[in-house]
Design a protein around this motif. Sequence first.
Motif, PDB file in Angstrom:
ATOM      1  N   ASP A 128       4.190  25.694  66.545  1.00 61.43           N
ATOM      2  CA  ASP A 128       5.494  25.891  67.182  1.00 61.43           C
ATOM      3  C   ASP A 128       5.891  27.354  67.019  1.00 61.43           C
ATOM      4  O   ASP A 128       5.769  27.926  65.922  1.00 61.43           O
ATOM      5  N   VAL A 129       6.411  27.933  68.086  1.00 58.89           N
ATOM      6  CA  VAL A 129       6.759  29.350  68.084  1.00 58.89           C
ATOM      7  C   VAL A 129       8.251  29.486  68.408  1.00 58.89           C
ATOM      8  O   VAL A 129       8.716  28.977  69.435  1.00 58.89           O
ATOM      9  N   ARG A 130       8.970  30.156  67.536  1.00 57.73           N
ATOM     10  CA  ARG A 130      10.395  30.429  67.744  1.00 57.73           C
ATOM     11  C   ARG A 130      10.532  31.857  68.268  1.00 57.73           C
ATOM     12  O   ARG A 130      10.165  32.810  67.584  1.00 57.73           O
ATOM     13  N   VAL A 131      11.065  31.983  69.462  1.00 61.48           N
ATOM     14  CA  VAL A 131      11.140  33.273  70.145  1.00 61.48           C
ATOM     15  C   VAL A 131      12.589  33.702  70.272  1.00 61.48           C
ATOM     16  O   VAL A 131      13.403  33.007  70.880  1.00 61.48           O
ATOM     17  N   THR A 132      12.936  34.833  69.670  1.00 61.85           N
ATOM     18  CA  THR A 132      14.257  35.427  69.832  1.00 61.85           C
ATOM     19  C   THR A 132      14.095  36.777  70.532  1.00 61.85           C
ATOM     20  O   THR A 132      13.001  37.164  70.924  1.00 61.85           O
ATOM     21  N   ARG A 133      15.196  37.479  70.670  1.00 65.13           N
ATOM     22  CA  ARG A 133      15.146  38.771  71.347  1.00 65.13           C
ATOM     23  C   ARG A 133      14.351  39.795  70.544  1.00 65.13           C
ATOM     24  O   ARG A 133      13.768  40.721  71.103  1.00 65.13           O
ATOM     25  N   THR A 134      14.293  39.647  69.228  1.00 68.18           N
ATOM     26  CA  THR A 134      13.648  40.649  68.377  1.00 68.18           C
ATOM     27  C   THR A 134      12.516  40.110  67.513  1.00 68.18           C
ATOM     28  O   THR A 134      11.692  40.883  67.032  1.00 68.18           O
ATOM     29  N   ILE A 135      12.447  38.789  67.300  1.00 68.26           N
ATOM     30  CA  ILE A 135      11.513  38.230  66.323  1.00 68.26           C
ATOM     31  C   ILE A 135      10.660  37.136  66.971  1.00 68.26           C
ATOM     32  O   ILE A 135      11.144  36.360  67.801  1.00 68.26           O
ATOM     33  N   ILE A 136       9.387  37.081  66.570  1.00 69.46           N
ATOM     34  CA  ILE A 136       8.488  35.976  66.905  1.00 69.46           C
ATOM     35  C   ILE A 136       8.094  35.293  65.590  1.00 69.46           C
ATOM     36  O   ILE A 136       7.502  35.928  64.713  1.00 69.46           O
ATOM     37  N   GLU A 137       8.457  34.007  65.433  1.00 66.96           N
ATOM     38  CA  GLU A 137       8.124  33.258  64.224  1.00 66.96           C
ATOM     39  C   GLU A 137       7.207  32.093  64.601  1.00 66.96           C
ATOM     40  O   GLU A 137       7.478  31.378  65.572  1.00 66.96           O
ATOM     41  N   VAL A 138       6.170  31.888  63.806  1.00 67.09           N
ATOM     42  CA  VAL A 138       5.184  30.844  64.065  1.00 67.09           C
ATOM     43  C   VAL A 138       5.287  29.801  62.957  1.00 67.09           C
ATOM     44  O   VAL A 138       5.265  30.140  61.764  1.00 67.09           O
ATOM     45  N   PHE A 139       5.393  28.517  63.345  1.00 65.27           N
ATOM     46  CA  PHE A 139       5.541  27.419  62.393  1.00 65.27           C
ATOM     47  C   PHE A 139       4.427  26.401  62.608  1.00 65.27           C
ATOM     48  O   PHE A 139       4.027  26.109  63.735  1.00 65.27           O
ATOM     49  N   PHE A 140       3.933  25.872  61.498  1.00 67.87           N
ATOM     50  CA  PHE A 140       2.968  24.775  61.542  1.00 67.87           C
ATOM     51  C   PHE A 140       3.508  23.644  60.667  1.00 67.87           C
ATOM     52  O   PHE A 140       3.672  23.801  59.456  1.00 67.87           O
ATOM     53  N   LYS A 141       3.854  22.541  61.305  1.00 68.10           N
ATOM     54  CA  LYS A 141       4.459  21.398  60.623  1.00 68.10           C
ATOM     55  C   LYS A 141       5.699  21.827  59.841  1.00 68.10           C
ATOM     56  O   LYS A 141       5.858  21.531  58.645  1.00 68.10           O
ATOM     57  N   SER A 142       6.580  22.572  60.532  1.00 64.16           N
ATOM     58  CA  SER A 142       7.879  23.036  60.010  1.00 64.16           C
ATOM     59  C   SER A 142       7.748  24.084  58.907  1.00 64.16           C
ATOM     60  O   SER A 142       8.753  24.434  58.278  1.00 64.16           O
ATOM     61  N   PHE A 143       6.538  24.587  58.652  1.00 69.31           N
ATOM     62  CA  PHE A 143       6.330  25.623  57.637  1.00 69.31           C
ATOM     63  C   PHE A 143       5.987  26.932  58.340  1.00 69.31           C
ATOM     64  O   PHE A 143       5.051  26.973  59.151  1.00 69.31           O
ATOM     65  N   ARG A 144       6.740  27.986  58.047  1.00 68.56           N
ATOM     66  CA  ARG A 144       6.501  29.258  58.713  1.00 68.56           C
ATOM     67  C   ARG A 144       5.242  29.919  58.169  1.00 68.56           C
ATOM     68  O   ARG A 144       5.117  30.144  56.964  1.00 68.56           O
ATOM     69  N   ILE A 145       4.314  30.244  59.086  1.00 70.08           N
ATOM     70  CA  ILE A 145       3.039  30.823  58.671  1.00 70.08           C
ATOM     71  C   ILE A 145       2.881  32.269  59.122  1.00 70.08           C
ATOM     72  O   ILE A 145       1.976  32.965  58.654  1.00 70.08           O
ATOM     73  N   ALA A 146       3.743  32.749  60.027  1.00 72.65           N
ATOM     74  CA  ALA A 146       3.640  34.136  60.487  1.00 72.65           C
ATOM     75  C   ALA A 146       4.963  34.565  61.099  1.00 72.65           C
ATOM     76  O   ALA A 146       5.724  33.746  61.611  1.00 72.65           O
ATOM     77  N   SER A 147       5.228  35.861  61.039  1.00 70.41           N
ATOM     78  CA  SER A 147       6.440  36.435  61.621  1.00 70.41           C
ATOM     79  C   SER A 147       6.121  37.850  62.099  1.00 70.41           C
ATOM     80  O   SER A 147       5.507  38.638  61.371  1.00 70.41           O
ATOM     81  N   HIS A 148       6.517  38.166  63.337  1.00 67.49           N
ATOM     82  CA  HIS A 148       6.235  39.467  63.941  1.00 67.49           C
ATOM     83  C   HIS A 148       7.493  39.999  64.627  1.00 67.49           C
ATOM     84  O   HIS A 148       8.340  39.217  65.087  1.00 67.49           O
ATOM     85  N   MET A 149       7.602  41.307  64.681  1.00 67.04           N
ATOM     86  CA  MET A 149       8.581  41.922  65.559  1.00 67.04           C
ATOM     87  C   MET A 149       8.123  41.724  66.995  1.00 67.04           C
ATOM     88  O   MET A 149       6.943  41.910  67.307  1.00 67.04           O
ATOM     89  N   ARG A 150       9.033  41.345  67.870  1.00 71.74           N
ATOM     90  CA  ARG A 150       8.645  41.048  69.251  1.00 71.74           C
ATOM     91  C   ARG A 150       8.243  42.330  69.976  1.00 71.74           C
ATOM     92  O   ARG A 150       8.923  43.367  69.875  1.00 71.74           O
ATOM     93  N   LEU A 151       7.137  42.260  70.702  1.00 77.50           N
ATOM     94  CA  LEU A 151       6.625  43.405  71.452  1.00 77.50           C
ATOM     95  C   LEU A 151       7.262  43.455  72.835  1.00 77.50           C
ATOM     96  O   LEU A 151       7.491  42.421  73.467  1.00 77.50           O
ATOM     97  N   HIS A 152       7.555  44.654  73.305  1.00 76.84           N
ATOM     98  CA  HIS A 152       8.134  44.859  74.630  1.00 76.84           C
ATOM     99  C   HIS A 152       7.344  45.974  75.333  1.00 76.84           C
ATOM    100  O   HIS A 152       6.732  46.823  74.693  1.00 76.84           O
ATOM    101  N   GLY A 153       7.395  45.942  76.640  1.00 77.59           N
ATOM    102  CA  GLY A 153       6.731  47.000  77.400  1.00 77.59           C
ATOM    103  C   GLY A 153       5.490  46.498  78.106  1.00 77.59           C
ATOM    104  O   GLY A 153       5.480  45.401  78.690  1.00 77.59           O
ATOM    105  N   LYS A 154       4.429  47.286  78.082  1.00 84.43           N
ATOM    106  CA  LYS A 154       3.203  46.977  78.808  1.00 84.43           C
ATOM    107  C   LYS A 154       2.569  45.701  78.277  1.00 84.43           C
ATOM    108  O   LYS A 154       2.510  45.466  77.073  1.00 84.43           O
ATOM    109  N   GLU A 155       2.080  44.865  79.190  1.00 81.87           N
ATOM    110  CA  GLU A 155       1.456  43.607  78.810  1.00 81.87           C
ATOM    111  C   GLU A 155       0.148  43.848  78.064  1.00 81.87           C
ATOM    112  O   GLU A 155      -0.509  44.876  78.233  1.00 81.87           O
TER     113      GLU A 155
END
Length: 517
Positions: A356-383
Amino acid sequence: MIKYREILRLHAQDLSNRGIASSCGCSKNTVGFVLKRAGEMGIHWPLEKDMNDSELQGILFPEKNKSDTRRQPDVSYIHKEMAKSGVTLSLLWHEYTEECRNQREIPYSYRQFCRFYNSYATTSKATLRIKRKPGEIMEVDWAGQTASLKDNLTGEDIPAYVFVAALPCSQYAYVEAFLSMNTESWITAHLHAFQFYGGVARMIVPDNLKTGVDKPSSADPVINRTYHEMAEHYHTVVMPARVRHPKDKPNVEGAVGIISTWIIASLRNQQFFSLRELNEAIKEKLTEYNQKDFQKKSGSRHTAFLEEEKFALLPLPASMYELANWKKATVQYDYHISIDKMYYSVPYEYIKHLVDVRVTRTIIEVFFKSFRIASHMRLHGKEGQLSTFPEHMPAHHKQYVDFNRDYFLKWAEAVGLHTLTMMKGILASYKVEKQALKSCLSLTKLADQYSAARVESACKRALEYSPRPNVNSLKTILKTGQDKLQLDTSNPAIKNENQGNTHGFTRGAAYYGRKEK
């Protein structure tokens, strides 16, 4: 109470006792008894001074007032206590009877007790706390009627959907228009309503719309994940109304009807070219609506909210909820997930797992069975951009992350001066540093294959051949063992040949197995 004034007035008009009883809603015997007592007391219509029925009862039947020695409940105190969580009229009546017994006084029955409070709340106060407590519920809904905007280029009408929130206790309402009824508009409307009220109700009662409820159920409804997360942030609870039961949220249903007339319909002749202009006009009409006096009570919705409900709302959290969307993604073999054509790393142990991925304007959080396993600053610009953390990589991949320019220069310096010169030459020979690093890595592997001393010697021999040798020439030197040979500078012919050779190393006839002529 018996209508003593009406009985005397109708009797003065020579109406029969049966007719008077039918008009006043009492028995014929009661009418006869009242007229007999009035004759004994010398009271006739018209009265000498203006008196109400209670005052006439005190004159005609003074024994009734003397017989009622029961203690009057403190209705003002009851109204204040009813605002508190968990307090009911039944509990307050029980406390009232206990206090009367301790002071040897006669209490009123529970039915009379409720009548006293109901009469006080409906006539003296704007809110009635028998059914709804202050700050307990906020009812929300979309209005059935839409407002409209005007496209400034084509002149077409653009529908604007109206969100309505109401507090049942004080009837205080909030209204805002949006261009869509999607999840983002729904959550944003709630956040603005909380800011408008300056607090949060303990319970939110929406309809069973898809943006709020994923699966309606009378026993266990499934709330939209973003909606549920927002409610947790504000420490409130979402309790959807039952399907096809609008009476579960009657206040907002009534407010929708009133607002459709007082706000939406009143703006029908005005043209708005932006949502901001429309909401400013709605805000003016909303202020007028909330400050409009009640018809059967004193005060308005605004005064009732300030005096009797605002104090009961839960405080706002320190930070506003940041709108988030939830998505599902599968971790690929390169231990990355794709979100909006950007790539974010996940620990390699979760390859081919659904997360499961929680997407906000600034943060990308990745969850597996309600446990957060990764967190990134959201990328913007060129694909196609990547956000990769070394700790997410396998051990045999992680080592390549550390192979940068500084690493190779430090390694070459430890091997020797000629190797350092060779390494600098390789780094300077490529336009793209990543390509140069591959050659540098090949050079370090030669040291593992042969030895650091031989590599240093081979670099020295290669630099004698060319000021900017490459790795392939170094491999040839090591493979043929030329690094082990020493130039014979004692032979004058070779010495003169080398001195006359201005082009570096030149193969002669001896190299090809022939004799010099």
